[in-house]
Every structure is written in structure tokens, then in C-alpha cells.
Enzyme design. Structure first.
Site, short mmCIF file in Angstrom:
data_model
loop_
_atom_site.label_atom_id
_atom_site.label_comp_id
_atom_site.label_asym_id
_atom_site.label_seq_id
_atom_site.Cartn_x
_atom_site.Cartn_y
_atom_site.Cartn_z
N ASP A 121 -12.27 -7.76 5.64
CA ASP A 121 -13.65 -7.89 5.06
C ASP A 121 -14.10 -9.35 5.23
O ASP A 121 -15.53 -9.52 5.50
CB ASP A 121 -13.77 -7.51 3.66
CG ASP A 121 -13.62 -5.91 3.50
OD1 ASP A 121 -13.35 -5.15 4.55
OD2 ASP A 121 -14.15 -5.38 2.53
N LYS A 160 2.58 -15.18 3.46
CA LYS A 160 2.65 -16.31 2.29
C LYS A 160 4.08 -16.55 1.93
O LYS A 160 4.66 -16.15 0.89
CB LYS A 160 1.82 -15.64 0.92
CG LYS A 160 1.98 -16.29 -0.23
CD LYS A 160 0.79 -17.53 0.08
CE LYS A 160 0.44 -18.54 -1.33
NZ LYS A 160 0.11 -19.67 -1.23
N TYR A 183 0.84 -1.07 -0.01
CA TYR A 183 0.03 0.05 -0.01
C TYR A 183 0.74 1.26 0.12
O TYR A 183 0.17 2.29 0.18
CB TYR A 183 -0.98 -0.04 1.24
CG TYR A 183 -2.20 -0.86 0.84
CD1 TYR A 183 -2.20 -1.77 -0.07
CD2 TYR A 183 -3.31 -0.59 1.82
CE1 TYR A 183 -3.41 -2.43 -0.25
CE2 TYR A 183 -4.68 -1.32 1.34
CZ TYR A 183 -4.51 -2.27 0.55
OH TYR A 183 -5.61 -3.00 0.28
N ASP A 201 -6.22 -6.25 5.33
CA ASP A 201 -7.43 -5.57 4.39
C ASP A 201 -8.40 -6.82 4.07
O ASP A 201 -9.45 -6.60 4.39
CB ASP A 201 -6.88 -4.61 3.54
CG ASP A 201 -7.88 -3.54 3.02
OD1 ASP A 201 -8.83 -3.26 3.73
OD2 ASP A 201 -7.73 -2.81 1.87
N ASP A 257 -3.61 -17.75 2.35
CA ASP A 257 -4.73 -18.59 1.57
C ASP A 257 -5.34 -19.61 2.78
O ASP A 257 -6.58 -19.83 2.70
CB ASP A 257 -4.28 -19.27 0.50
CG ASP A 257 -2.95 -19.89 0.51
OD1 ASP A 257 -2.44 -19.89 1.61
OD2 ASP A 257 -2.51 -20.51 -0.46
MG MG Z 1 -10.94 -2.73 3.15
#
Ligand code: MG
Ligand code: NAI
Length: 337
Positions: free
Chosen positions: A229, A166, A119, A225, A201
Site C-alpha cells: 500500500d 525485523k 495472517y 501487505d 521500518d
Molecule cells: Mg492490503
């Protein structure tokens, strides 16, 4: 007195902020609000989505409340987190009664690194062949976030921290994250905090197949992030997930959801993600009793299930649901009147 910078932003951000402030008005606290602009509307009016004035106000205040931005979110909230050095993003995932939670008794905290990873927008660019983004992992930032996660576990009576990465593919960047995670874990072994790690994963699957086994998860920016969700989906939707962005010298509290253009202007957004973000703010400010009362009032409204917004299968408006929380709050402490 606390100086709070309030950024309602766009769409339902404005609606849930208004509802939340009306509930906070009922508390026994002297909260001094300064309103600041940011987001899509701000871009239209001022030619920039995040004016310097807003950044400075945020930096000066004891805490900030942020609603949501629209299409400019990356230029607003991601930039604010970096400008204010809000390195830890806390996203609690908890199942409440009266919601569409897939399981009861889910209660874990996602601790997301908030300043680097994929990001760092200035590291993303077009190239001759397409485009590229750089994934930045520094020892300093990852040690800081891992330590924050273990300290959080210790403080909140948790027994385990799960590191998510990962490292089998991203051998250097996530290899380093994993190494730092276990180095940090060593410092908390004799304090009764266990450490485990999973690939991201696999974690995405375990969150659905065995969500109750998680207590605290720590991970890098993008993975955090996405998994938060997913967490929202587990407990009945984005209308219920608050968050805190914490730094050494400041903090900003916001719902995980965005400006929700599909329901904006209808007055039906669930105000609880914003209200629960305010609970996190009160705890951060050390106002634990007021935080607990607000939390209890929210729980009561959910349990009674009479004043719920449509996302929770009710037919109340944002303001009606917030008003119901306020009434419970006033019942808890008559001195609030
Ligand atoms: Mg988000
Ligand atoms: P979103 O979170 O705004 O909405 C996703 C879905 O969840 C929609 O169906 C929406 O109606 C529902 N929803 C969200 N919050 C709700 C609430 N409080 N009550 C009831 N339903 C709720 O995410 P989406 O649709 O991906 O993005 C919409 C805009 O928001 C975009 O412009 C995006 O850039 C921005 N955004 C901003 C964020 C921020 O300011 N932190 C975070 C995520 C998206």
C-alpha cells in the site's frame, strides 16, 4: 480455451470487473467465464461470505479474477489464498505517465509470503487478559517464497533481491526468515543476482527516499501487505496496483484495493488495477502477446490523459476509461474485431 472463475464481489469490485471483462472481450482469446459469489452481499444472501461452491470452482479453473470484498475480505480473500495454497503474492509497483506518481521510473516487485505469518487467522484468539495472535514462520513456506523471488528476478532480468524483516526484534521468527533468505541467495550468486536485506521500518523510509534502487523485495505476509500500500501511494494510488496470487495448482488475480464504499455506485472507480491484474493473468496463462497489447493500450490511455478517472485528476467514468483502453487495443490489432 481457458476456464476463468470470475468473482466480482462487492462495491467497486463489481464495477471494475464489468469494465475489465468488456475490454477482455476484444482479445483474440477464448475465455470461458464462470461467475461465482463471495463477499458481503454473498453473506447477506447465502449466510456465508465464501461458499464451498466458490472455492471448488476456483480450484478447478485455469485462473481466477477477483474484484474486491468489503468487510468480509479476511474471510474471503485471505481464506481463498490459503484454501488454494496461493503461496506467492506478487504486487508490482510501477510509475506510469499521466498519474500522480511521486517519482518517474519506479519499477519494483513486492513478493509477499501469502499463507502464514500473522495472517493465520485460526491462531488469533481472545485470552483472559486480552487477545493474541501467533506469528507462524515455517522453513518450508519461507524457503518457497524466497526461492520464488530469486527465480522471478532471474526470469525478468533483475540484478538484486532485497529481503525485508525485523530480525533485530523478532529474533527467532524473522531471524529464521533472514537466514533462509541468505541461504537461498547462495544458489543465485553465480547467476548474477545480488542479495541485500533491510529492516522493515527502514524499508518503509527507503521506499520514499530511494525507491528507484529497489528491484524485487521479498517479505513475510503482514509486512508485504503494508509495504505494497505504501508502494501504491508512491505511484499515484490504489487504482493502479494489480496483484497476482500464485500457487502450484492455481492462480488468482485481483487489484490490491478493496470495495471502496466511499465511491462505490458512482461509476468513477479507476479500472486500471483490475485491468493490469488481467494483464498479469494473461502472462500467467502464457498469452504474452495479448498481455503486451493490453499493457500498451493502458499506457497509451495514460499518456494521452484524455480519459482518466477522478483519482487521476480526470473526469471520466470507469466505463469511459475502459472503453478508451478497448479502442487502443482494437487499433493495435484489427483482427480483434
Ligand atoms: Mg492490503
Ligand atoms: P479501499 O482500497 O477500498 O479504499 C481506500 C481508498 O482508495 C478509498 O478512498 C478509495 O476510494 C480509494 N480507491 C481504492 N480503489 C480505487 C479505485 N480503483 N479507483 C479510485 N479510488 C480507489 O480500502 P479501505 O477503504 O481501507 O476498505 C474498504 C473496504 O474494502 C473494507 O470493507 C475492507 O475490508 C475492504 N478491503 C478488501 C480488500 C480485498 O478484497 N482484497 C482489500 C482491502 C480492503
Amino acid at each position: 480455451m481457458y476456464n476463468i472463475t470470475v468473482i466480482p464481489g462487492d462495491g467497486i469490485g463489481k464495477e471494475v470487473m464489468k469494465a475489465t471483462l468488456s475490454v477482455l472481450d476484444a482479445l483474440n482469446l477464448n475465455l470461458n467465464y464462470t461467475f461465482a459469489e463471495a463477499g458481503d452481499e454473498c453473506l447477506e444472501i447465502n449466510g456465508e461470505p465464501l461458499p464451498e461452491k466458490t472455492i471448488q470452482l476456483c480450484k478447478k479453473s485455469d485462473a481466477c479474477l477477483f474484484g474486491a470484498a468489503g468487510e468480509t475480505a479476511a474471510d474471503v480473500i485471505v481464506k481463498l489464498r490459503q484454501e488454494m495454497e496461493l503461496f506467492a503474492n506478487l504486487r508490482p509497483v510501477k510509475s506510469y505517465p499521466g498519474t500522480n506518481a511521486l517519482f518517474e521510473d519506479i519499477d519494483f516487485m513486492i513478493v509477499r509470503e501469502n499463507t502464514e505469518g500473522l495472517y493465520k487467522q485460526d491462531e488469533e484468539k481472545y485470552t483472559e487478559n486480552g487477545a493474541e495472535a501467533k506469528r507462524i514462520i515455517t522453513r518450508q513456506a519461507e524457503s518457497r517464497i524466497c526461492d520464488y523471488a530469486f527465480k522471478y528476478a532471474l526470469k525478468h532480468g533483475k540484478s538484486k533481491v532485497t529481503g525485508v524483516h525485523k530480525a533485530n526484534v523478532l529474533k527467532k521468527t524473522d531471524g529464521l526468515f533472514k537466514k533462509i533468505f541468505y541461504e537461498t541467495a547462495e544458489n543465485y550468486k553465480d547467476k548474477g543476482i545480488d542479495a541485500e536485506d533491510f529492516y522493515v521500518d527502514a524499508t518503509a523510509m527507503y521506499l520514499i527516499t530511494q525507491p528507484k534502487t529497489f528491484e524485487v523485495l521479498v517479505t513475510t505476509n503482514l509486512f508485504g501487505d503494508i509495504l505494497s500500500d505504501e508502494g501504491a501511494g508512491l505511484v499515484g494510488g490504489l487504482g493502479l496496483i494489480p496483484s497476482a496470487n500464485i500457487g502450484e495448482n492455481g492462480a488468482l488475480f485481483e487489484p490490491v484495493h478493496g470495495s471502496a464504499p466511499d465511491i462505490a455506485g458512482k461509476g468513477i472507480a479507476n479500472p486500471l488495477a483490475m485491468l493490469l491484474s488481467a494483464v498479469m493473468m494473461l502472462n500467467y496463462l502464457g498469452e504474452t502477446e495479448e498481455a503486451e497489447n493490453l499493457d500498451k493500450s493502458i499506457l497509451k490511455v495514460l499518456k494521452e490523459s484524455k480519459n482518466l478517472t477522478p483519482d487521476l485528476n480526470g473526469n471520466s467514468t470507469t466505463d469511459e476509461m475502459a472503453e478508451a483502453v478497448k479502442i487502443e487495443l482494437l487499433k493495435l490489432n484489427k483482427s480483434y474485431i
